[in-house]
Design a protein around this motif. Structure first.
Motif, short mmCIF file in Angstrom:
data_model
loop_
_atom_site.label_atom_id
_atom_site.label_comp_id
_atom_site.label_asym_id
_atom_site.label_seq_id
_atom_site.Cartn_x
_atom_site.Cartn_y
_atom_site.Cartn_z
N ARG A 78 0.75 -1.57 0.05
CA ARG A 78 0.14 0.07 -0.16
C ARG A 78 1.03 1.24 -0.52
N PRO A 79 0.02 2.51 -0.25
CA PRO A 79 1.67 3.30 -0.87
C PRO A 79 1.29 4.30 1.41
N SER A 80 0.76 3.92 1.84
CA SER A 80 1.21 4.31 2.99
C SER A 80 2.74 3.74 3.63
N THR A 81 2.87 2.32 2.92
CA THR A 81 3.66 1.89 3.35
C THR A 81 5.18 2.63 2.79
N LEU A 82 4.75 2.19 2.09
CA LEU A 82 5.80 2.56 0.86
C LEU A 82 5.51 2.86 -0.87
N SER A 83 6.34 4.68 -0.63
CA SER A 83 5.61 5.54 -1.47
C SER A 83 6.33 5.37 -2.69
N HIS A 84 5.90 6.15 -3.53
CA HIS A 84 5.94 5.87 -5.29
C HIS A 84 7.18 5.71 -5.87
N THR A 85 7.81 6.95 -5.20
CA THR A 85 9.68 6.34 -5.05
C THR A 85 10.42 5.68 -4.67
N LYS A 86 9.72 4.74 -3.47
CA LYS A 86 10.91 3.84 -2.86
C LYS A 86 10.77 2.92 -3.36
N LEU A 87 8.96 3.24 -3.92
CA LEU A 87 8.75 1.64 -4.33
C LEU A 87 9.42 1.28 -5.37
N ALA A 88 9.54 2.01 -6.13
CA ALA A 88 10.15 1.99 -7.66
C ALA A 88 11.64 1.51 -7.54
N LEU A 89 12.03 2.38 -6.51
CA LEU A 89 13.34 2.09 -6.13
C LEU A 89 13.97 0.66 -5.60
N ALA A 90 13.55 0.12 -5.47
CA ALA A 90 13.00 -0.93 -4.16
C ALA A 90 12.76 -2.02 -5.53
N PHE A 91 12.23 -2.17 -6.27
CA PHE A 91 11.35 -3.08 -6.98
C PHE A 91 12.37 -3.18 -8.33
N LEU A 92 12.46 -2.33 -8.94
CA LEU A 92 13.27 -2.12 -10.37
C LEU A 92 14.10 -3.04 -10.66
N PRO A 93 15.12 -2.22 -9.94
CA PRO A 93 16.50 -3.48 -10.00
C PRO A 93 16.49 -4.71 -10.12
N PRO A 94 15.76 -5.29 -9.31
CA PRO A 94 16.32 -6.58 -9.08
C PRO A 94 15.42 -7.05 -10.25
N ILE A 95 13.92 -6.82 -10.50
CA ILE A 95 13.06 -6.84 -12.21
C ILE A 95 13.98 -6.76 -13.40
N TRP A 96 14.67 -5.33 -13.41
CA TRP A 96 15.46 -5.30 -13.98
C TRP A 96 16.16 -6.25 -14.52
N ALA A 97 16.62 -6.70 -13.32
CA ALA A 97 18.29 -8.25 -13.51
C ALA A 97 17.53 -9.03 -13.92
N CYS A 98 16.04 -9.84 -13.94
CA CYS A 98 15.67 -10.97 -14.19
C CYS A 98 15.57 -10.52 -15.00
N HIS A 99 14.71 -9.40 -15.96
CA HIS A 99 14.40 -9.29 -16.90
C HIS A 99 15.59 -9.76 -17.95
N ILE A 100 16.44 -9.28 -17.48
CA ILE A 100 17.59 -8.93 -18.12
C ILE A 100 18.42 -10.53 -18.04
N TYR A 101 18.47 -11.03 -17.48
CA TYR A 101 18.81 -12.53 -18.04
C TYR A 101 17.93 -13.08 -18.58
N SER A 102 16.43 -13.26 -18.91
CA SER A 102 15.69 -13.72 -19.61
C SER A 102 16.01 -13.62 -20.75
N TRP A 103 16.28 -12.41 -20.95
CA TRP A 103 16.69 -11.73 -22.32
C TRP A 103 18.22 -12.61 -22.44
N SER A 104 19.74 -12.45 -21.94
CA SER A 104 20.65 -13.25 -22.34
C SER A 104 20.42 -14.78 -22.47
#
Lengths: 146, 302
Positions: free
Chosen positions: B27-53
């Motif tokens: 929920r946004p009250s637990t983790l703001s939009h900015t923090k959510l992006a910073l916390a989750f996008l790097p591992p999501i991209w890492a997983c996708h880069i592996y799938s792509w490779s």
């Protein structure tokens, strides 16, 4: 994190509303202007080219992801040329008579067919290159020629 | 038992999807939009880069951009709402809800569901968001036109049974065209060996085309472009229509709600080719050809 740092970070992230919008904001172009629209077109076709190129299997002889992507980039350039011409002629096209309207439709059709006829072989060569390696699929209903 | 790189790539893709769903469930009250992006996008991209490779390029690229769109470019938890359309008699429509008149004795009741507080409802809400690549059935609080369905079918006159018959026939037509283009590819050397697209037809194929009055397709390049174009069109359309038929059939049996099983939730993926006459090449790519990647590649200002 300090409040000012948080604000700066939030502002920095707000720059990236979408790939095209991000470029528009970074270049400080007026959001609803023709320039912003043109930037959106270029970015959209660039992203589309990259996405489609990523779909190609690796290391297939004679198949180039760059050529595949370039097809979509060329389409972006052609669409940009088309909307630029329409933007320049918008005054003339607004006061069009029926024959000018029909004429414009014919020009648009001929232009689209000509662009696709000239550029589709770039992407067709890459798709058929993959087909040649993977082999053609079999038909479900129609009999195959002997 | 060891997994192949492709299987690992698929697992990596599933991990990225799970991470995206988990992120949107917070929920946004637990983790703001900015923090959510910073916390989750790097591992999501890492997983996708592996799938792509390991060769899952298209899947990885589209979903990496979708995750970026949902976690960075947009703020769905604060701005998005699921739109439910229901036809009901006027007495059943609550006074507070927005409703538009459609037919005699019937009103279209529109209900919008913002990000839910209840976990179970939130899970359904997030799942709907992750499968809605075109944002059909969503109010994204945006000035963009991307959420507008492109269905050519009129809303009011289309009954579910008539829609099903039309779409089953359309799917059958797609199968026929796919089969016909595959059969043609077995006849034309361009699709089998390394040859330029302008090379002449072999004599048996030229005679075949002549005998069936296909002489107007005599430039070989035109014929080959048409075959590839029709095949791509039919494949995209078939995948889209089969999904639509399954969902609408389950909806008509009462097993799915209107959002999943309603006719309006399944507009045709392709537009009309006549749009070229009014909008040229821009119309060809912007309205005729499929718009699956529009939300991740384009944000309209007009």
């Amino acid at each position: 994190m300090m409040m000012s740092d948080k604000l700066a970070l939030t502002k920095a992230l707000q720059l990236f509303m979408s790939p095209g919008k991000a470029v528009v904001r970074v270049l400080e172009v007026k959001p609803k202007s023709f320039s912003a629209y043109a930037i959106n077109i270029v970015v959209a076709f660039f992203v589309s080219g990259v996405l489609h190129a990523a779909a190609l299997p690796f290391n297939v002889p004679g198949v180039s992801p760059l050529k595949y992507a370039s097809f979509f980039w060329i389409q972006g350039v052609c669409v940009l040329a088309e909307v630029s011409v329409e933007h320049v002629l918008r005054g003339t096209l607004k006061q069009k008579t029926w024959w000018m309207g029909r004429g414009a439709s014919v020009v648009r059709l001929v232009w689209t067919v000509a662009i696709l006829y000239t550029t589709v072989p770039i992407v067709a060569d890459q798709i058929t290159g993959v087909m040649k390696i993977m082999g053609l699929r079999q038909t479900l209903l129609l009999p195959l020629p002997k | 038992m060891s997994l192949t790189p492709k299987q690992l790539g698929l697992l990596s893709h599933l991990a990225a999807t799970s991470l995206l769903i988990s992120a949107l469930l917070i929920r946004p009250s637990t983790l703001s939009h900015t923090k959510l992006a910073l916390a989750f996008l790097p591992p999501i991209w890492a997983c996708h880069i592996y799938s792509w490779s390991v060769g899952l390029g298209f899947l990885a690229a589209v979903h990496a951009l979708q995750a970026t769109e949902l976690l960075l470019f947009q703020d769905p938890r604060e701005r998005f709402q699921v739109v439910y359309r229901q036809k009901s008699s006027p007495s059943l429509v609550p006074r507070t809800s927005a409703s538009d008149s459609t037919k005699e004795g019937e009103k279209e009741h529109i209900r919008k569901e913002p990000y839910p507080i209840n976990f179970r409802s939130r899970l359904q809400w997030v799942f709907k968001l992750c499968v809605s690549l075109r944002y059909i059935g969503w109010d994204t609080n945006s000035d963009s036109s991307i959420s507008q369905p492109i269905s050519p079918f009129p809303k009011e006159t289309q009954t579910r049974s008539r829609w099903l018959v039309q779409n089953i026939l359309l799917a059958a037509l797609c199968i026929f065209f796919i089969d016909a283009t595959i059969a043609y590819q077995h006849l034309d050397p361009y699709f089998q060996v390394e040859t330029p697209i302008d090379i002449s037809f072999p004599p048996p194929l030229a005679a075949f085309l002549l005998s069936y009055r296909f002489r107007f397709l005599s430039p070989p390049r035109l014929m080959r472009i048409m075959v590839l174009g029709v095949q791509q069109y039919a494949v995209s359309m078939l995948i889209n229509r089969v999904s639509a038929i399954v969902h609408v059939s389950l909806g008509s049996l009462g097993l799915l709600d209107v959002w999943w099983g309603g006719v309006e939730s399944w507009p045709i993926i392709m537009g009309s080719p006549t749009v070229v006459l009014t909008s040229g090449l821009r119309g060809f790519w912007g309205k005729f050809w499929h718009q699956l990647l529009r939300s991740v590649s384009y944000q309209s200002h007009r």
